[in-house]
Write an enzyme that holds these catalytic residues in place. Structure first.
Site, PDB file in Angstrom:
ATOM      1  N   ILE A  14       0.831  -1.217   0.000  1.00 48.32           N
ATOM      2  CA  ILE A  14       0.000   0.000   0.000  1.00 48.32           C
ATOM      3  C   ILE A  14       0.858   1.257   0.000  1.00 48.32           C
ATOM      4  O   ILE A  14       0.473   2.282  -0.583  1.00 48.32           O
ATOM      5  CB  ILE A  14      -1.024  -0.021   1.164  1.00 48.32           C
ATOM      6  CG1 ILE A  14      -2.141   0.978   0.888  1.00 48.32           C
ATOM      7  CG2 ILE A  14      -0.366   0.236   2.515  1.00 48.32           C
ATOM      8  CD1 ILE A  14      -2.933   0.698  -0.371  1.00 48.32           C
ATOM      9  N   SER A  36      12.144   1.163   7.052  1.00 45.39           N
ATOM     10  CA  SER A  36      11.705  -0.125   6.532  1.00 45.39           C
ATOM     11  C   SER A  36      12.697  -1.189   6.947  1.00 45.39           C
ATOM     12  O   SER A  36      13.899  -0.952   6.944  1.00 45.39           O
ATOM     13  CB  SER A  36      11.634  -0.048   5.001  1.00 45.39           C
ATOM     14  OG  SER A  36      11.533  -1.352   4.466  1.00 45.39           O
ATOM     15  N   ARG A  37      12.165  -2.384   7.265  1.00 47.58           N
ATOM     16  CA  ARG A  37      13.053  -3.491   7.624  1.00 47.58           C
ATOM     17  C   ARG A  37      13.672  -4.113   6.385  1.00 47.58           C
ATOM     18  O   ARG A  37      14.635  -4.853   6.469  1.00 47.58           O
ATOM     19  CB  ARG A  37      12.257  -4.555   8.393  1.00 47.58           C
ATOM     20  CG  ARG A  37      11.576  -4.007   9.640  1.00 47.58           C
ATOM     21  CD  ARG A  37      10.461  -4.929  10.105  1.00 47.58           C
ATOM     22  NE  ARG A  37       9.661  -5.357   8.974  1.00 47.58           N
ATOM     23  CZ  ARG A  37       8.905  -6.436   8.954  1.00 47.58           C
ATOM     24  NH1 ARG A  37       8.808  -7.187  10.025  1.00 47.58           N
ATOM     25  NH2 ARG A  37       8.208  -6.758   7.887  1.00 47.58           N
ATOM     26  N   LYS A  90      -5.610   1.841   7.621  1.00 44.83           N
ATOM     27  CA  LYS A  90      -6.729   1.078   8.179  1.00 44.83           C
ATOM     28  C   LYS A  90      -6.323  -0.396   8.276  1.00 44.83           C
ATOM     29  O   LYS A  90      -5.517  -0.838   7.459  1.00 44.83           O
ATOM     30  CB  LYS A  90      -8.001   1.231   7.341  1.00 44.83           C
ATOM     31  CG  LYS A  90      -7.873   0.952   5.865  1.00 44.83           C
ATOM     32  CD  LYS A  90      -7.638  -0.397   5.301  1.00 44.83           C
ATOM     33  CE  LYS A  90      -8.407  -1.579   5.754  1.00 44.83           C
ATOM     34  NZ  LYS A  90      -8.091  -2.774   4.875  1.00 44.83           N
ATOM     35  N   ASP A 168     -10.385  -7.617   6.768  1.00 46.20           N
ATOM     36  CA  ASP A 168      -9.435  -6.615   6.261  1.00 46.20           C
ATOM     37  C   ASP A 168     -10.060  -5.853   5.093  1.00 46.20           C
ATOM     38  O   ASP A 168     -10.098  -4.621   5.120  1.00 46.20           O
ATOM     39  CB  ASP A 168      -8.089  -7.256   5.868  1.00 46.20           C
ATOM     40  CG  ASP A 168      -7.160  -6.219   5.264  1.00 46.20           C
ATOM     41  OD1 ASP A 168      -6.525  -5.474   6.025  1.00 46.20           O
ATOM     42  OD2 ASP A 168      -7.109  -6.125   4.017  1.00 46.20           O
TER      43      ASP A 168
HETATM   44  P1  NAP Z   1       2.218  -5.727   3.190  1.00 50.89           P
HETATM   45  O1  NAP Z   1       2.719  -5.278   1.857  1.00 50.89           O
HETATM   46  O2  NAP Z   1       2.094  -7.190   3.466  1.00 50.89           O
HETATM   47  O3  NAP Z   1       3.064  -5.117   4.384  1.00 50.89           O
HETATM   48  C1  NAP Z   1       3.393  -3.746   4.423  1.00 50.89           C
HETATM   49  C2  NAP Z   1       4.752  -3.562   5.039  1.00 50.89           C
HETATM   50  O4  NAP Z   1       4.626  -3.565   6.454  1.00 50.89           O
HETATM   51  C3  NAP Z   1       5.770  -4.668   4.760  1.00 50.89           C
HETATM   52  O5  NAP Z   1       6.332  -4.506   3.492  1.00 50.89           O
HETATM   53  C4  NAP Z   1       6.756  -4.415   5.874  1.00 50.89           C
HETATM   54  O6  NAP Z   1       7.502  -3.261   5.560  1.00 50.89           O
HETATM   55  C5  NAP Z   1       5.838  -4.035   7.017  1.00 50.89           C
HETATM   56  N1  NAP Z   1       5.513  -5.195   7.830  1.00 50.89           N
HETATM   57  C6  NAP Z   1       4.908  -6.339   7.469  1.00 50.89           C
HETATM   58  N2  NAP Z   1       4.769  -7.169   8.515  1.00 50.89           N
HETATM   59  C7  NAP Z   1       5.292  -6.516   9.559  1.00 50.89           C
HETATM   60  C8  NAP Z   1       5.453  -6.824  10.909  1.00 50.89           C
HETATM   61  N3  NAP Z   1       5.027  -7.990  11.404  1.00 50.89           N
HETATM   62  N4  NAP Z   1       6.070  -5.943  11.695  1.00 50.89           N
HETATM   63  C9  NAP Z   1       6.500  -4.750  11.209  1.00 50.89           C
HETATM   64  N5  NAP Z   1       6.355  -4.388   9.920  1.00 50.89           N
HETATM   65  C10 NAP Z   1       5.756  -5.254   9.116  1.00 50.89           C
HETATM   66  O7  NAP Z   1       0.789  -5.094   3.485  1.00 50.89           O
HETATM   67  P2  NAP Z   1      -0.032  -3.968   2.728  1.00 50.89           P
HETATM   68  O8  NAP Z   1      -0.907  -4.614   1.731  1.00 50.89           O
HETATM   69  O9  NAP Z   1       0.832  -2.860   2.308  1.00 50.89           O
HETATM   70  O10 NAP Z   1      -0.992  -3.528   3.935  1.00 50.89           O
HETATM   71  C11 NAP Z   1      -0.541  -2.741   5.007  1.00 50.89           C
HETATM   72  C12 NAP Z   1      -1.742  -2.055   5.636  1.00 50.89           C
HETATM   73  O11 NAP Z   1      -2.388  -1.281   4.645  1.00 50.89           O
HETATM   74  C13 NAP Z   1      -2.788  -3.042   6.180  1.00 50.89           C
HETATM   75  O12 NAP Z   1      -3.329  -2.564   7.372  1.00 50.89           O
HETATM   76  C14 NAP Z   1      -3.840  -3.063   5.080  1.00 50.89           C
HETATM   77  O13 NAP Z   1      -5.134  -3.332   5.584  1.00 50.89           O
HETATM   78  C15 NAP Z   1      -3.747  -1.644   4.559  1.00 50.89           C
HETATM   79  N6  NAP Z   1      -4.207  -1.504   3.181  1.00 50.89           N
HETATM   80  C16 NAP Z   1      -3.741  -2.338   2.202  1.00 50.89           C
HETATM   81  C17 NAP Z   1      -4.254  -2.227   0.915  1.00 50.89           C
HETATM   82  C18 NAP Z   1      -3.768  -3.087  -0.227  1.00 50.89           C
HETATM   83  O14 NAP Z   1      -4.340  -2.990  -1.324  1.00 50.89           O
HETATM   84  N7  NAP Z   1      -2.738  -3.901  -0.080  1.00 50.89           N
HETATM   85  C19 NAP Z   1      -5.238  -1.268   0.626  1.00 50.89           C
HETATM   86  C20 NAP Z   1      -5.627  -0.418   1.627  1.00 50.89           C
HETATM   87  C21 NAP Z   1      -5.117  -0.546   2.908  1.00 50.89           C
HETATM   88  P3  NAP Z   1       9.039  -3.121   5.787  1.00 50.89           P
HETATM   89  O15 NAP Z   1       9.672  -4.360   5.243  1.00 50.89           O
HETATM   90  O16 NAP Z   1       9.299  -1.902   4.985  1.00 50.89           O
HETATM   91  O17 NAP Z   1       9.286  -2.943   7.245  1.00 50.89           O
END
Ligand code: NAP
Length: 313
Positions: A14, A36-37, A90, A168
């Site tokens: 996101i 970022s990790r 969110k 989610d």
């Molecule tokens: P993601 O790509 O799986 O994870 C986002 C980033 O968060 C990872 O790249 C990592 O970043 C960090 N992360 C992941 N697990 C972690 C942990 N256990 N501890 C600390 N950092 C962690 O997820 P995403 O789809 O972007 O979603 C993230 C949030 O945005 C969620 O709450 C989701 O509901 C919301 N969201 C997502 C979307 C979508 O389309 N994907 C749309 C709207 C809202 P680093 O490696 O950089 O630390």
């Protein structure tokens, strides 16, 4: 006015798809750093943790937290305690109480906390809300059915406690419903389908009531292959209103009424700037409360195990 010095934490899907382009397009913000990790952002200083970043760059004024909800509270609390404005993706947290704690910290430190609900900025939502104001509403039917393998491949956190499973995406529907209805609703029954190998539901059927017996029903399902559906249909005086494609399109009795200029993440950042400039916060927990209620009241049903790779079944 000088742009607000902003940093981003958690550079995943996101952050790359929505936050970075929206920040780049908004002159109210200057992206100065990322934590970022595992990744980095071009053109800014990069750090491996939020604490390291905030120690090294006291000039940072605001942070946008884009990681999954289970990992957000400690970083948000640290940033607020250091006097930074905080935007939460969110859902705003893994529990209601931790977000209430953050709201208290924001107030105590005189900074802004924004619990974002991006779907509320979808183009059809504001016109739908305006249309429903003052009208008698009989029923609402929410259908939010998508293919988890397509939209959330390999996202293990989403199946863990606090990851919410099908809620989610489902919470996006609830964020729209709670925005457009001119009255509160409460859950009366729920059925939650948990894969036998997972800690979060893959499907949920919810029933809510409004103060005059309005019936709100929602069906969330992650096992949908083929056409994907993110629709909300409202039977109200003056016509049937349908928000489709997650709120992107609004039709009333088949006629389209959409605000073409509205866009979700640019809208969130415009609002974040407005909140910071006016010294206020925006923390509406009603969508997360409905999800918490579903976990409290929902009847649990064990269903077939879920594997990201169907061949592993
Ligand atoms: P993601 O790509 O799986 O994870 C986002 C980033 O968060 C990872 O790249 C990592 O970043 C960090 N992360 C992941 N697990 C972690 C942990 N256990 N501890 C600390 N950092 C962690 O997820 P995403 O789809 O972007 O979603 C993230 C949030 O945005 C969620 O709450 C989701 O509901 C919301 N969201 C997502 C979307 C979508 O389309 N994907 C749309 C709207 C809202 P680093 O490696 O950089 O630390």
């Amino acid at each position: 006015m000088n742009p607000i010095k902003l940093a981003i934490v958690g550079v995943g899907k996101i952050a790359r798809d929505q936050h970075l382009p929206s920040i780049a397009a908004n002159p109210d913000f200057d992206l100065v750093a990322a934590a970022s990790r595992s990744a980095s952002v071009d053109g800014v200083r990069n750090f491996s943790s939020a604490a390291e970043m905030l120690d090294a760059m006291p000039e940072i004024e605001a942070v946008a937290l884009c990681m999954p909800p289970q990992a957000r509270h400690a970083i948000a609390a640290d940033a607020l305690s250091r006097g930074k404005h905080v935007m939460l993706e969110k859902p705003p947290g893994a529990t209601l109480s931790e977000v209430e704690h953050l709201a208290g910290l924001a107030a105590a430190n005189g900074v802004t906390l924004q619990a974002t609900w991006h779907s509320r900025y979808a183009p059809g939502v504001a016109p739908a809300k305006a249309r429903l104001k003052g009208r008698r509403i009989r029923s609402v039917e929410v259908t939010w059915k998508e293919d988890v393998r397509h939209w959330h491949p390999g996202q293990d956190w989403i199946w863990e406690p606090g990851g919410l499973g099908v809620f989610d995406p489902g919470i996006n529907a609830l964020s729209i419903v709670t925005e457009i209805l001119p009255f509160p609703i409460w859950l009366t029954s729920a059925g939650l389908s948990f894969p036998e190998n997972r800690a979060a539901p893959i499907a949920a059927d919810l029933a809510f009531s409004g103060p005059s017996g309005e019936a709100v029903e929602a069906a969330f399902d992650w096992r949908q292959t083929g056409p994907q559906t993110w629709d909300i249909a409202v039977e109200a005086d003056g016509g049937r209103l349908v928000l489709s494609s997650g709120g992107a399109r609004l039709s009333i009795d088949g006629e389209t009424h959409t605000d073409e200029a509205a866009a979700e993440y640019p809208g969130l950042y415009a609002r974040f700037a407005e909140l910071i400039r006016s010294g206020t916060s925006d923390v509406d927990l009603s969508p997360l409360r409905h999800v918490a209620d579903a976990f409290m009241l929902g009847r649990r049903l064990a269903v077939e195990a879920f594997h990201d790779d169907p061949a592993a079944a």
